[in-house]
Write an enzyme that holds these catalytic residues in place. Structure first.
Site, PDB file in Angstrom:
ATOM      1  N   ARG A  17       0.838  -1.202   0.000  1.00 52.32           N
ATOM      2  CA  ARG A  17       0.000   0.000   0.000  1.00 52.32           C
ATOM      3  C   ARG A  17       0.870   1.249   0.000  1.00 52.32           C
ATOM      4  O   ARG A  17       0.956   1.972  -0.983  1.00 52.32           O
ATOM      5  CB  ARG A  17      -0.946  -0.002   1.220  1.00 52.32           C
ATOM      6  CG  ARG A  17      -2.091   1.027   1.127  1.00 52.32           C
ATOM      7  CD  ARG A  17      -1.692   2.444   1.446  1.00 52.32           C
ATOM      8  NE  ARG A  17      -1.150   2.619   2.793  1.00 52.32           N
ATOM      9  CZ  ARG A  17      -0.657   3.763   3.239  1.00 52.32           C
ATOM     10  NH1 ARG A  17      -0.598   4.835   2.449  1.00 52.32           N
ATOM     11  NH2 ARG A  17      -0.150   3.845   4.463  1.00 52.32           N
ATOM     12  N   ASP A  18       1.569   1.494   1.072  1.00 56.47           N
ATOM     13  CA  ASP A  18       2.360   2.716   1.220  1.00 56.47           C
ATOM     14  C   ASP A  18       3.484   2.771   0.192  1.00 56.47           C
ATOM     15  O   ASP A  18       3.840   3.846  -0.295  1.00 56.47           O
ATOM     16  CB  ASP A  18       2.924   2.764   2.642  1.00 56.47           C
ATOM     17  CG  ASP A  18       3.429   4.140   3.036  1.00 56.47           C
ATOM     18  OD1 ASP A  18       3.519   5.024   2.170  1.00 56.47           O
ATOM     19  OD2 ASP A  18       3.750   4.329   4.218  1.00 56.47           O
ATOM     20  N   HIS A 211       6.370   4.169  12.825  1.00 55.94           N
ATOM     21  CA  HIS A 211       6.460   4.155  11.362  1.00 55.94           C
ATOM     22  C   HIS A 211       7.407   5.282  10.954  1.00 55.94           C
ATOM     23  O   HIS A 211       7.005   6.440  10.846  1.00 55.94           O
ATOM     24  CB  HIS A 211       5.075   4.365  10.749  1.00 55.94           C
ATOM     25  CG  HIS A 211       5.054   4.354   9.253  1.00 55.94           C
ATOM     26  ND1 HIS A 211       4.258   3.490   8.530  1.00 55.94           N
ATOM     27  CD2 HIS A 211       5.715   5.092   8.334  1.00 55.94           C
ATOM     28  CE1 HIS A 211       4.426   3.712   7.233  1.00 55.94           C
ATOM     29  NE2 HIS A 211       5.315   4.681   7.088  1.00 55.94           N
ATOM     30  N   HIS A 213      10.350   7.049   8.414  1.00 59.31           N
ATOM     31  CA  HIS A 213      10.840   7.162   7.046  1.00 59.31           C
ATOM     32  C   HIS A 213      12.343   7.430   7.066  1.00 59.31           C
ATOM     33  O   HIS A 213      12.870   7.972   8.046  1.00 59.31           O
ATOM     34  CB  HIS A 213      10.124   8.291   6.305  1.00 59.31           C
ATOM     35  CG  HIS A 213       8.729   7.943   5.906  1.00 59.31           C
ATOM     36  ND1 HIS A 213       8.132   8.429   4.766  1.00 59.31           N
ATOM     37  CD2 HIS A 213       7.802   7.145   6.496  1.00 59.31           C
ATOM     38  CE1 HIS A 213       6.894   7.945   4.673  1.00 59.31           C
ATOM     39  NE2 HIS A 213       6.677   7.178   5.709  1.00 59.31           N
ATOM     40  N   CYS A 244       5.988   9.932   1.150  1.00 61.06           N
ATOM     41  CA  CYS A 244       4.777  10.750   1.232  1.00 61.06           C
ATOM     42  C   CYS A 244       4.711  11.657   0.003  1.00 61.06           C
ATOM     43  O   CYS A 244       5.680  12.357  -0.286  1.00 61.06           O
ATOM     44  CB  CYS A 244       4.783  11.591   2.509  1.00 61.06           C
ATOM     45  SG  CYS A 244       3.357  12.692   2.671  1.00 61.06           S
ATOM     46  N   ASN A 253      10.264   4.919   3.032  1.00 60.62           N
ATOM     47  CA  ASN A 253      10.070   4.190   4.279  1.00 60.62           C
ATOM     48  C   ASN A 253      11.372   3.459   4.610  1.00 60.62           C
ATOM     49  O   ASN A 253      12.224   3.257   3.746  1.00 60.62           O
ATOM     50  CB  ASN A 253       8.958   3.158   4.114  1.00 60.62           C
ATOM     51  CG  ASN A 253       7.590   3.779   3.986  1.00 60.62           C
ATOM     52  OD1 ASN A 253       7.042   4.299   4.947  1.00 60.62           O
ATOM     53  ND2 ASN A 253       7.026   3.730   2.784  1.00 60.62           N
TER      54      ASN A 253
END
Length: 311
Positions: A17-18, A211, A213, A244, A253
């Site tokens: 997803r991300d 989470h 990055h 992002c 990430n």
């Protein structure tokens, strides 16, 4: 070694997803399914597989229903989807039997929230309350994510009390896990320690997920800092995919294979087959047709056998 350091951790894979959502070229549904199935055989117990954002806003993830219907994964792997709004929840519930957890989200920064989803923070939280009731009524696990928890490129440092206040509201909604996102890579190890020490004290009984990055190269150091104060839940992306989209340049990430390698070398059990994670990352690299940035793709796992000495 800190006496608060966990001996094992949970790592949720967010690449499908991300990670995928930042890719400019559309990834085919069969390729997504194949990569998710590879990941599901690497020892993960949690994978984020889809987001139900409007297809015209995020075409890369428009096939969420097809992906969920198509994947075949072990029964003990929890699948999570990201829900942006009520319309997205309606779509997700059309495949209710194909996932286990739903994640709602907001930015702690008012400006970032407006630029990201065109809504005020309070408006988003009010909608989240409605969605939370529906999600729980469906018997799904409710997760929540707070973006820009450590800083915002538009507003600077986001007050810790504001972030934890939002987290408490999510706990009241019934969220059993709350993720704190370093959305644009502004955290540092010192603040990560301070942040999670306060969060663990203020949110007892809630699983707190880090989470981070790697936008500015501090992702693994921040994860280490969170681990040292007692955090045992992390999110990362194979191949260091993702980032992002708001603002530009907020890439990266933490690579799952790099995070897992670091933890395992420290004696912290991840439950992951590192070779299998690296194989999936290399397959993603082949699908995307470009070199990915994780260190472990290049170097592989640490070899303590000294086998190179014989060559």
């Amino acid at each position: 070694m800190s006496d608060r350091r966990p001996t094992s951790v949970h790592i949720r894979e967010v690449g499908p997803r991300d990670g995928f959502q930042n890719e400019p070229e559309l990834i085919s549904t069969p390729d997504k399914i194949r990569l998710i199935e590879m990941l599901s055989r690497a020892g993960y117990k949690r994978i984020e597989v889809a987001s139900f954002v409007r297809p015209d806003v995020l075409p890369q993830l428009a096939d969420g229903e097809e992906v969920l219907r198509g994947i075949r994964i072990p029964d003990d792997v929890e699948l999570m989807v990201l829900i942006p709004n009520t319309r997205g929840l309606d779509r997700a519930l059309s495949v209710r039997d194909r996932f286990h957890a739903a994640s709602i989200f907001v930015s702690a920064s008012e400006t970032h929230n407006q630029k990201n989803i065109n809504r005020a923070v309070e408006e988003t939280l009010s909608d989240n309350e409605v969605m939370a009731r529906r999600i729980l009524a469906e018997g799904l696990k409710l997760d929540a994510v707070i973006a820009t928890s450590f800083g915002c490129p538009y507003e600077g440092k986001v007050p810790l009390d504001r972030v934890l206040g939002i987290a408490e509201r999510y706990a009241e909604m019934g969220a059993t896990e709350i993720g704190f996102g370093d959305t644009t890579g502004m955290a540092n190890p010192g603040y990560a320690c301070e942040f999670f020490a306060a969060a663990l004290e203020r949110l007892p009984g809630i699983e707190l997920t880090a989470h981070f990055h790697n936008t500015r190269g501090q992702g693994l150091a921040n994860a280490y800092a969170a681990l040292e104060v007692g955090v045992d839940s992390f999110e990362s992306s194979f191949g260091e995919l993702g980032g992002c989209p708001v603002p530009a340049g907020s890439t990266g990430n933490i690579a799952t294979e790099d995070l897992a390698s670091m933890f395992e070398e420290m004696g912290v059990d991840t439950g992951l087959d590192l070779d299998a994670v690296i194989a999936a990352a290399r397959e993603a690299q082949a699908v995307l047709g470009r070199t990915l940035t994780s260190h472990s793709i290049i170097a592989g796992p640490v070899d303590w056998t000294g086998t190179l000495a014989s060559h």
